[in-house]
Enzyme design. Structure first.
Site, short mmCIF file in Angstrom:
data_model
loop_
_atom_site.label_atom_id
_atom_site.label_comp_id
_atom_site.label_asym_id
_atom_site.label_seq_id
_atom_site.Cartn_x
_atom_site.Cartn_y
_atom_site.Cartn_z
N VAL A 1 -17.73 18.41 -38.89
CA VAL A 1 -16.67 18.30 -39.90
C VAL A 1 -15.45 19.13 -39.49
O VAL A 1 -14.31 18.66 -39.55
CB VAL A 1 -17.20 18.76 -41.28
CG1 VAL A 1 -16.07 18.80 -42.30
CG2 VAL A 1 -18.32 17.84 -41.75
N ALA B 1 -13.47 30.02 -35.36
CA ALA B 1 -14.64 30.86 -35.04
C ALA B 1 -15.93 30.09 -35.29
O ALA B 1 -16.02 29.31 -36.24
CB ALA B 1 -14.62 32.11 -35.90
N ARG C 1 -20.73 32.10 -32.03
CA ARG C 1 -20.71 32.66 -30.67
C ARG C 1 -19.33 33.10 -30.18
O ARG C 1 -19.21 33.97 -29.34
CB ARG C 1 -21.29 31.64 -29.69
CG ARG C 1 -22.81 31.54 -29.74
CD ARG C 1 -23.30 30.17 -29.31
NE ARG C 1 -23.00 29.15 -30.32
CZ ARG C 1 -22.24 28.09 -30.11
NH1 ARG C 1 -21.70 27.89 -28.93
NH2 ARG C 1 -22.02 27.22 -31.07
N THR D 1 -19.19 25.88 -42.83
CA THR D 1 -20.57 26.14 -42.40
C THR D 1 -21.48 25.96 -43.61
O THR D 1 -21.02 25.66 -44.70
CB THR D 1 -20.74 27.60 -41.92
OG1 THR D 1 -20.64 28.47 -43.06
CG2 THR D 1 -19.68 27.97 -40.90
N VAL E 1 -19.14 18.58 -53.71
CA VAL E 1 -19.72 17.45 -54.42
C VAL E 1 -19.00 16.17 -54.00
O VAL E 1 -17.77 16.09 -54.12
CB VAL E 1 -19.57 17.63 -55.95
CG1 VAL E 1 -20.20 16.45 -56.68
CG2 VAL E 1 -20.19 18.93 -56.41
N LEU F 1 -14.49 12.74 -52.01
CA LEU F 1 -14.14 12.12 -53.30
C LEU F 1 -13.56 13.15 -54.26
O LEU F 1 -14.03 14.28 -54.31
CB LEU F 1 -15.40 11.52 -53.95
CG LEU F 1 -16.03 10.32 -53.26
CD1 LEU F 1 -17.28 9.90 -54.05
CD2 LEU F 1 -15.03 9.17 -53.18
N GLU G 1 -28.55 17.24 -44.25
CA GLU G 1 -28.36 18.64 -43.93
C GLU G 1 -29.18 18.88 -42.66
O GLU G 1 -30.09 18.08 -42.35
CB GLU G 1 -28.93 19.53 -45.05
CG GLU G 1 -28.25 19.36 -46.40
CD GLU G 1 -26.92 20.10 -46.49
OE1 GLU G 1 -26.80 21.21 -45.93
OE2 GLU G 1 -25.98 19.56 -47.09
N ASP H 1 -30.43 19.83 -52.85
CA ASP H 1 -28.99 19.71 -52.57
C ASP H 1 -28.28 19.02 -53.74
O ASP H 1 -27.20 19.43 -54.15
CB ASP H 1 -28.79 18.93 -51.27
CG ASP H 1 -27.34 18.94 -50.85
OD1 ASP H 1 -26.76 20.05 -50.76
OD2 ASP H 1 -26.77 17.85 -50.66
N LYS I 1 -25.42 20.38 -56.54
CA LYS I 1 -24.17 19.68 -56.86
C LYS I 1 -24.00 19.52 -58.36
O LYS I 1 -22.90 19.75 -58.89
CB LYS I 1 -24.14 18.32 -56.17
CG LYS I 1 -24.01 18.45 -54.66
CD LYS I 1 -24.09 17.11 -54.00
CE LYS I 1 -23.97 17.25 -52.48
NZ LYS I 1 -24.26 15.99 -51.78
#
Ligand code: ADP
Ligand code: ASP
Ligand code: MG
Length: 813
Positions: free
Chosen positions: A474, A503, A506, A554, A608, A612, A666, A677, A681
């Site tokens: 993403v 970042a 690593r 992340t 969520v 959208l 995920e 998950d 939401k």
């Protein structure tokens, strides 16, 4: 008569002196010229350091002087064909300097009077050099010793001019001089006893103005290394631009508040005589520059320029004993005046409970001693507190004659600074309303000046500084979208989006200036050093850039821990990461509160439904007074994919694996499959709808046999295969009634739940393809027919675009 003054850079080398000669020659065509010169750039500083070293017993002064000699010699040989002849007198001057320093060395003391003497060699030498160069070109030139023209008192280092005596001396000199061109050393003068004095650092400008006034010159030109007085210090603001025309008063305010281009006392003598003053660039003589005059024509902007002064301290005198008692302020100022402390700024609150004055940081000990002594009685009696100094501050001032006719300038000032977490410690506006001064932390000056410059001079252009954590799937798409839209955003929205750092766990790639090159970052990132999350936070805070945004792409809980310290510094947070918004309610609330308190944004639209507009729509509803009564949603792209693809012909485990390979899950697919998950939401939506809920309050009827949740991801896939009959029967039960399986999240009666449901045809949730998400909002305004938000609810490209929209929302208000 025209007076032209050339600063240190303009005469820094033979090449530059050549440019000076060209400018002077063309001025001579219009009439007689007085040429005032500074020392060769850097000379005064070098002389001071030699003097200080000598006084401290440090022999390095000899080397400093040797270097000065070499530099002057070099200029001399480049300028003069018969340099040898002149060489002697330069060498003699340096022998004098050396003797002076030896004396200082022997005494171990450098008095202000001796220092003035020492510094005077800079201008004495440069002026002689220029005279010789002009004469060598056949231009009749007189050397006018400023020590014999300008009479001052004996306040060494910052002498005050005796105007009457100076006028007399100057006109006397004029009467007996035949040359059309004189060259005078700037900066230096003499007292009644003939001791050399100086007019304050940068004082050559003042010398020129004094001579212009004494001679009734038709104009004064200050030639320097920038094309005029600029809207802000170009060393702080890259977009600073020249001010074409400015009033004496505005020029005075700007220079008084730190615009180094003009030594502040310079304006007064020319203003008194109405002599127009130009500021011009020696290195670009064709540029218009700045004309300082009585009444410049109206200009479009109300603010003419910004300036700043560092090394400021505030002295707070406070206590109940001051209220309504006259004379405190007078005593405070009298005491400071006795100690020769210059007051830069004064504020007093209308409660009269405190007076606050700004002084130079170096004056704090003396100020503290004298003020506490003055008010010893009141302090002992508890009616006043001892003086409280606060250091590490600076003044940033807005200057403009027209500000008084325009309300709302302070409001814009406050909100621009407030949005950027710049705390204003004190504010002062003179009755003339020509200047609004704010006292802020010295560390915030660069940011503040840039923010204000954008606000008042580049209204259509706002810099936004992005710090991206997680340039994965993403994050990478996001960077590509930013790169593609940069020009459009600048042209259409006036947003200059810059990515300052990228970042991952690593590496951390940080740009020096101007933002990272968004086409070359992947390779550069590979070789960048690592930065821990707290270090990254520190970096963001210490960079102190305006309109900073931390973008977290992340799923890392530790990344979410960084939001609070960042928000508290007014750094906006855009989180794709769901951890914070679904953490303990108290934490979620604190982050929202911090964003509000520190005038910034905490946005997480992509938590969520990916890109959208779910949370945004919910916010629009509640902000406009609607009440959300019920929500029903399909929020898992993964589960949708799985149940849309599973019809019992292929094993359930295989369909899940396909979803994972295609990037819909995920990293640990169990987070999707067990409904947690989705539970996160609906929890976030319920909270955004105003409900105080915790994760444990969300009822979750899992359709997975509990054994599937044990062990690692591979064990999970094995267990899924074992339980194939269970999944098949779920499917067949629904299919037999013509229904479809949907994993549904619900919010109703202040309760939230998630679970597998069989949905009949015709229902809003029935027709849902691929990875689509849908949310139905039932509100007071949409009681029966819900407001529906529907569309692709997963995928890197749409998620990235949702994050992008949050970034734009953060600062485009
Ligand atoms: P000179 O040696 O010619 O007297 P100075 O170094 O004293 O020159 O002043 C010119 C410098 O002032 C510029 O190079 C610039 O960096 C600095 N400066 C600070 N504020 C301003 C401003 N508002 N406009 C122009 N220059 C400024
Ligand atoms: N040479 C002096 C200084 O450096 C005066 C001047 O440049 O205006 O302060
Ligand atoms: Mg100067």
């Amino acid at each position: 008569m025209q007076v032209l003054k050339f600063g240190g850079t303009s005469v820094a080398s033979a090449e530059n002196i050549g440019k000076v000669i060209a400018i002077v020659t063309s001025a001579l065509a219009h009439g007689p010229v007085v040429l005032v010169v500074s020392a060769l750039g850097g000379t005064t500083d070098a002389l001071i350091s030699a003097g200080r070293a000598a006084a401290a017993g440090d022999e390095s002064y000899q080397e400093t002087i040797r270097q000065l000699l070499a530099r002057h010699g070099e200029a001399l040989y480049a300028l003069l064909p018969n340099a040898l002849e002149f060489d002697k007198s330069i060498e003699e001057s340096f022998i004098e300097v050396l003797h002076l320093c030896k004396g200082i060395h022997a005494l171990g003391e450098l008095s202000p009077r001796t220092l003035d003497r020492l510094m005077s060699y800079g201008e004495l030498l440069s002026s002689r050099l220029v005279v010789a160069a002009l004469q060598a070109r056949g231009i009749a030139t007189a050397w006018a010793d400023s020590r014999q023209l300008i009479r001052t008192n004996s306040r060494f280092g910052m002498a005050q001019v005796d105007e009457a005596a100076t006028g007399q001396l100057t006109t006397d000199f004029q009467a007996k001089t035949t040359e059309n061109l004189w060259v005078a050393p700037g900066f230096i003068a003499a007292d009644a006893e003939g001791h050399t004095t100086t007019l304050g650092r940068g004082g050559s400008d003042y010398t020129a103005a004094i001579l212009a006034a004494a001679l009734g010159a038709e104009k004064l030109e200050i030639w320097t290394d920038v094309s005029g007085m600029l809207t802000a210090d170009p060393r702080l603001v890259r977009a600073a631009r020249p001010i074409a025309r400015i009033s004496y008063e505005e020029a005075m305010e700007l220079s008084h508040f730190g615009a180094k281009v003009l030594y502040a006392p310079t304006v007064q003598p020319v203003r008194q005589r109405g002599i127009p003053m130009w500021i011009k660039n020696t290195f670009a003589p064709a540029d218009y520059g700045t004309l300082v005059e009585v009444a410049p024509p109206p200009s479009p902007g109300v603010v003419k320029g910004l300036s700043s002064i560092g090394n400021l301290a505030l002295l707070n005198l406070e206590g109940g004993g001051m209220v309504g008692v006259p004379g405190f302020a007078a005593r405070l100022f009298a005491a400071l005046a006795r100690a020769r402390i210059n007051v830069v700024l004064i504020t007093q609150s209308s409660s009269e409970h405190s007076i606050c004055v700004g002084v130079n940081e170096g004056d704090v000990p003396a100020a503290q001693a004298i003020v506490d002594e003055e008010f010893a009685g009141e302090i002992a009696a508890g009616r006043l507190d001892p003086l409280r100094p606060e250091t590490g501050l600076a003044i940033v001032a807005l200057v403009g004659d027209n500000m008084r006719n325009h309300p709302g300038i302070s409001g814009r000032l406050f909100s621009a600074l407030g949005h950027n977490g710049v705390n204003i410690r004190a504010i002062a506006q003179g009755a003339s309303e020509r200047n609004i001064s704010t006292v802020i932390r010295a560390a915030d000056v660069r940011k503040a000046i840039n923010v204000l410059h954008e606000e008042f001079f580049e209204a259509t252009y706002k810099q936004v500084n992005i710090f991206l954590l997680g340039p994965g799937n993403v994050g990478g798409k996001l960077l590509a979208q930013v790169a593609k839209q940069q020009v459009y955003l600048r042209d259409k929205l006036g947003l200059d989006l810059r990515v300052v750092a990228i970042a991952n766990s690593r590496h951390c790639l940080v740009s020096d200036e101007g933002g990272l090159d968004l086409t070359a970052w992947p390779n550069a990132l590979e070789t960048a050093p690592a930065l821990s999350l707290p270090e990254l936070t520190k970096l963001i805070i210490s960079k102190n850039l305006r309109n900073s945004i931390f973008v977290d792409v992340t799923a890392n809980p530790a990344a979410a821990d960084q939001y609070a310290p960042l928000l508290a510094k007014s750094v906006a947070v855009v989180a794709c990461n769901k951890v914070a918004a679904s953490s303990e309610y108290a934490n979620y609330l604190q982050l929202k509160q911090l964003a509000q308190d520190f005038n910034t944004k905490f946005l997480f639209e992509t938590n969520v439904g990916a890109g959208l507009p779910v949370i945004g729509t919910l916010g629009d509803l509640t902000r406009s007074g609607d009440v959300v009564r019920r929500m029903q949603a399909v929020l898992s792209g993964t589960l949708n994919f799985v149940f849309n693809h599973y019809d019992g012909t292929r094993p359930f485990a295989e369909v899940v694996r396909q979803a994972q390979t295609e990037g819909y899950t995920e990293p640990d697919p169990r987070l999707d499959l067990n409904g947690s998950d989705v539970a996160r939401k609906i929890l976030i939506l319920a909270r955004e709808a105003g409900q105080k809920l915790e994760m444990r309050d969300v009822a979750n009827e899992s359709f997975l046999p509990s054994s599937c949740l044990e062990g690692d991801v591979e064990a999970f896939y094995k267990e899924l295969a074992v339980h194939e009959p269970h999944f098949k029967s779920l499917y067949e039960q629904a299919a037999s009634q013509g229904k479809r399986l949907k994993f549904v999240a619900q919010y109703a009666d202040s309760q939230a739940s998630v679970g597998l449901q069989s949905i009949a045809p015709g229902h809003d949730l029935y027709e849902l393809r691929g990875k689509d998400n849908v949310v139905l909002f039932y509100t007071d305004r949409y009681p029966e027919q819900p407001l529906v938000v529907k569309g692709a609810g997963a995928g890197a490209e749409v998620t990235a675009s949702g994050v992008f929209a949050d970034i734009i929302r953060s600062f485009n208000s």
